[in-house]
Design an enzyme around this catalytic site. Structure first.
Site, PDB file in Angstrom:
ATOM      1  N   GLU A 180      -3.063  -4.669  -2.976  1.00  0.00           N
ATOM      2  CA  GLU A 180      -3.584  -5.582  -4.003  1.00  0.00           C
ATOM      3  C   GLU A 180      -3.599  -4.890  -5.362  1.00  0.00           C
ATOM      4  OE1 GLU A 180      -4.765  -4.679  -1.103  1.00  0.00           O
ATOM      5  OE2 GLU A 180      -6.283  -6.054  -0.345  1.00  0.00           O
TER       6      GLU A 180
ATOM      7  N   CYS B  99      -4.038   0.692  -2.539  1.00  0.00           N
ATOM      8  CA  CYS B  99      -3.908  -0.524  -1.734  1.00  0.00           C
ATOM      9  C   CYS B  99      -2.863  -1.473  -2.329  1.00  0.00           C
ATOM     10  CB  CYS B  99      -5.236  -1.267  -1.662  1.00  0.00           C
ATOM     11  SG  CYS B  99      -6.516  -0.422  -0.740  1.00  0.00           S
TER      12      CYS B  99
ATOM     13  N   CYS C 275     -10.275  -4.668   0.686  1.00  0.00           N
ATOM     14  CA  CYS C 275     -11.336  -3.662   0.595  1.00  0.00           C
ATOM     15  C   CYS C 275     -12.184  -3.887  -0.663  1.00  0.00           C
ATOM     16  CB  CYS C 275     -10.755  -2.256   0.615  1.00  0.00           C
ATOM     17  SG  CYS C 275     -10.159  -1.678  -0.983  1.00  0.00           S
TER      18      CYS C 275
ATOM     19  N   CYS D  80     -10.583  -3.103  -4.143  1.00  0.00           N
ATOM     20  CA  CYS D  80      -9.640  -4.138  -4.593  1.00  0.00           C
ATOM     21  C   CYS D  80     -10.381  -5.385  -5.052  1.00  0.00           C
ATOM     22  CB  CYS D  80      -8.647  -4.468  -3.485  1.00  0.00           C
ATOM     23  SG  CYS D  80      -7.474  -3.115  -3.214  1.00  0.00           S
TER      24      CYS D  80
ATOM     25  N   ASN E 101       0.848  -1.189   0.000  1.00  0.00           N
ATOM     26  CA  ASN E 101       0.000   0.000   0.000  1.00  0.00           C
ATOM     27  C   ASN E 101       0.888   1.245   0.000  1.00  0.00           C
ATOM     28  OD1 ASN E 101       0.533  -0.919   2.656  1.00  0.00           O
ATOM     29  ND2 ASN E 101      -1.268   0.060   3.508  1.00  0.00           N
ATOM     30  N   ILE E 102       0.428   2.234  -0.765  1.00  0.00           N
ATOM     31  CA  ILE E 102       1.187   3.471  -0.956  1.00  0.00           C
ATOM     32  C   ILE E 102       0.256   4.629  -0.609  1.00  0.00           C
ATOM     33  CG2 ILE E 102       2.491   4.869  -2.599  1.00  0.00           C
ATOM     34  CD1 ILE E 102       2.831   2.260  -4.302  1.00  0.00           C
ATOM     35  N   GLU E 103       0.537   5.247   0.542  1.00  0.00           N
ATOM     36  CA  GLU E 103      -0.365   6.308   1.021  1.00  0.00           C
ATOM     37  C   GLU E 103       0.062   7.672   0.488  1.00  0.00           C
ATOM     38  OE1 GLU E 103      -0.623   5.635   5.286  1.00  0.00           O
ATOM     39  OE2 GLU E 103      -1.937   3.909   4.921  1.00  0.00           O
TER      40      GLU E 103
HETATM   41  N1  THU Z   1      -5.340  -1.268   2.560  1.00  0.00           N
HETATM   42  C1  THU Z   1      -4.801  -2.096   1.612  1.00  0.00           C
HETATM   43  O1  THU Z   1      -3.644  -1.894   1.181  1.00  0.00           O
HETATM   44  N2  THU Z   1      -5.550  -3.130   1.165  1.00  0.00           N
HETATM   45  C2  THU Z   1      -6.821  -3.404   1.601  1.00  0.00           C
HETATM   46  O2  THU Z   1      -7.504  -4.223   1.011  1.00  0.00           O
HETATM   47  C3  THU Z   1      -7.330  -2.718   2.799  1.00  0.00           C
HETATM   48  C4  THU Z   1      -6.691  -1.408   3.084  1.00  0.00           C
HETATM   49  C5  THU Z   1      -4.528  -0.146   3.053  1.00  0.00           C
HETATM   50  C6  THU Z   1      -5.007   1.206   2.637  1.00  0.00           C
HETATM   51  C7  THU Z   1      -4.389   2.076   3.716  1.00  0.00           C
HETATM   52  O3  THU Z   1      -3.052   2.377   3.352  1.00  0.00           O
HETATM   53  C8  THU Z   1      -4.351   1.186   4.943  1.00  0.00           C
HETATM   54  O4  THU Z   1      -4.524  -0.144   4.464  1.00  0.00           O
HETATM   55  C9  THU Z   1      -5.430   1.491   5.962  1.00  0.00           C
HETATM   56  O5  THU Z   1      -6.678   1.542   5.374  1.00  0.00           O
END
Ligand code: THU
Length: 131
Positions: free
Chosen positions: A56, A54, A87, A90, A43-45
């Site tokens: 995935e 996310c 989520c 994804c 995941n890359i915020e």
């Molecule tokens: N996140 C994912 O990378 N994949 C998911 O399916 C659920 C959420 C990440 C997004 C965010 O960076 C962190 O988890 C918290 O929501």
């Protein structure tokens, strides 16, 4: 190490690379092509939170942008006590590129594991057949 164990390791290793300065909630993924090539995702915020990508979708977009179209397995890893739950966005992207019966392995902390499929994660998915 079996191929499957290798995929789990790739997804777990991704946890250390996740860019999560805001949530501190790392997620890792390993997408496996039909011919066995692996694409790691994290995941890359972003400071503009909604732009977060996310793990995935990172793995899927990396693979698709390299021309890959056939996939056999997805592993998703998190530090959650229960297997991590992907989520909705994804799940929809998985349904676009992966067969409904493609296995998906969800991993939590301490190796806790759930084996599922794309279709079980998103029943009645909206896909090209609905257009
Ligand atoms: N996140 C994912 O990378 N994949 C998911 O399916 C659920 C959420 C990440 C997004 C965010 O960076 C962190 O988890 C918290 O929501």
């Amino acid at each position: 190490m079996t191929a499957k164990q290798e995929w789990l390791t790739i997804a777990n290793d991704a946890l250390t690379k996740a860019y999560v300065p805001y949530s501190h909630f790392p997620v890792g993924a390993c997408l496996v092509t039909a011919d066995g090539k692996t694409y790691q995702g994290i995941n890359i915020e972003n400071a503009s939170y909604g732009l977060t990508n996310c793990a995935e979708r990172t793995a899927i977009f990396k693979a698709v942008s390299e021309g890959e179209r056939e996939f056999q397995h997805l592993v998703i890893s998190g530090n959650t006590p229960e297997p991590i739950s992907p989520c909705g966005a994804c799940r929809q992207v998985m349904a676009e590129f992966c067969a409904p019966d493609m296995p998906v392995t969800l991993l939590g902390a301490n190796g806790v594991k759930l084996e599922t499929t794309v279709e079980k994660l998103l029943p009645y998915a909206f896909t090209e057949k609905d257009l």
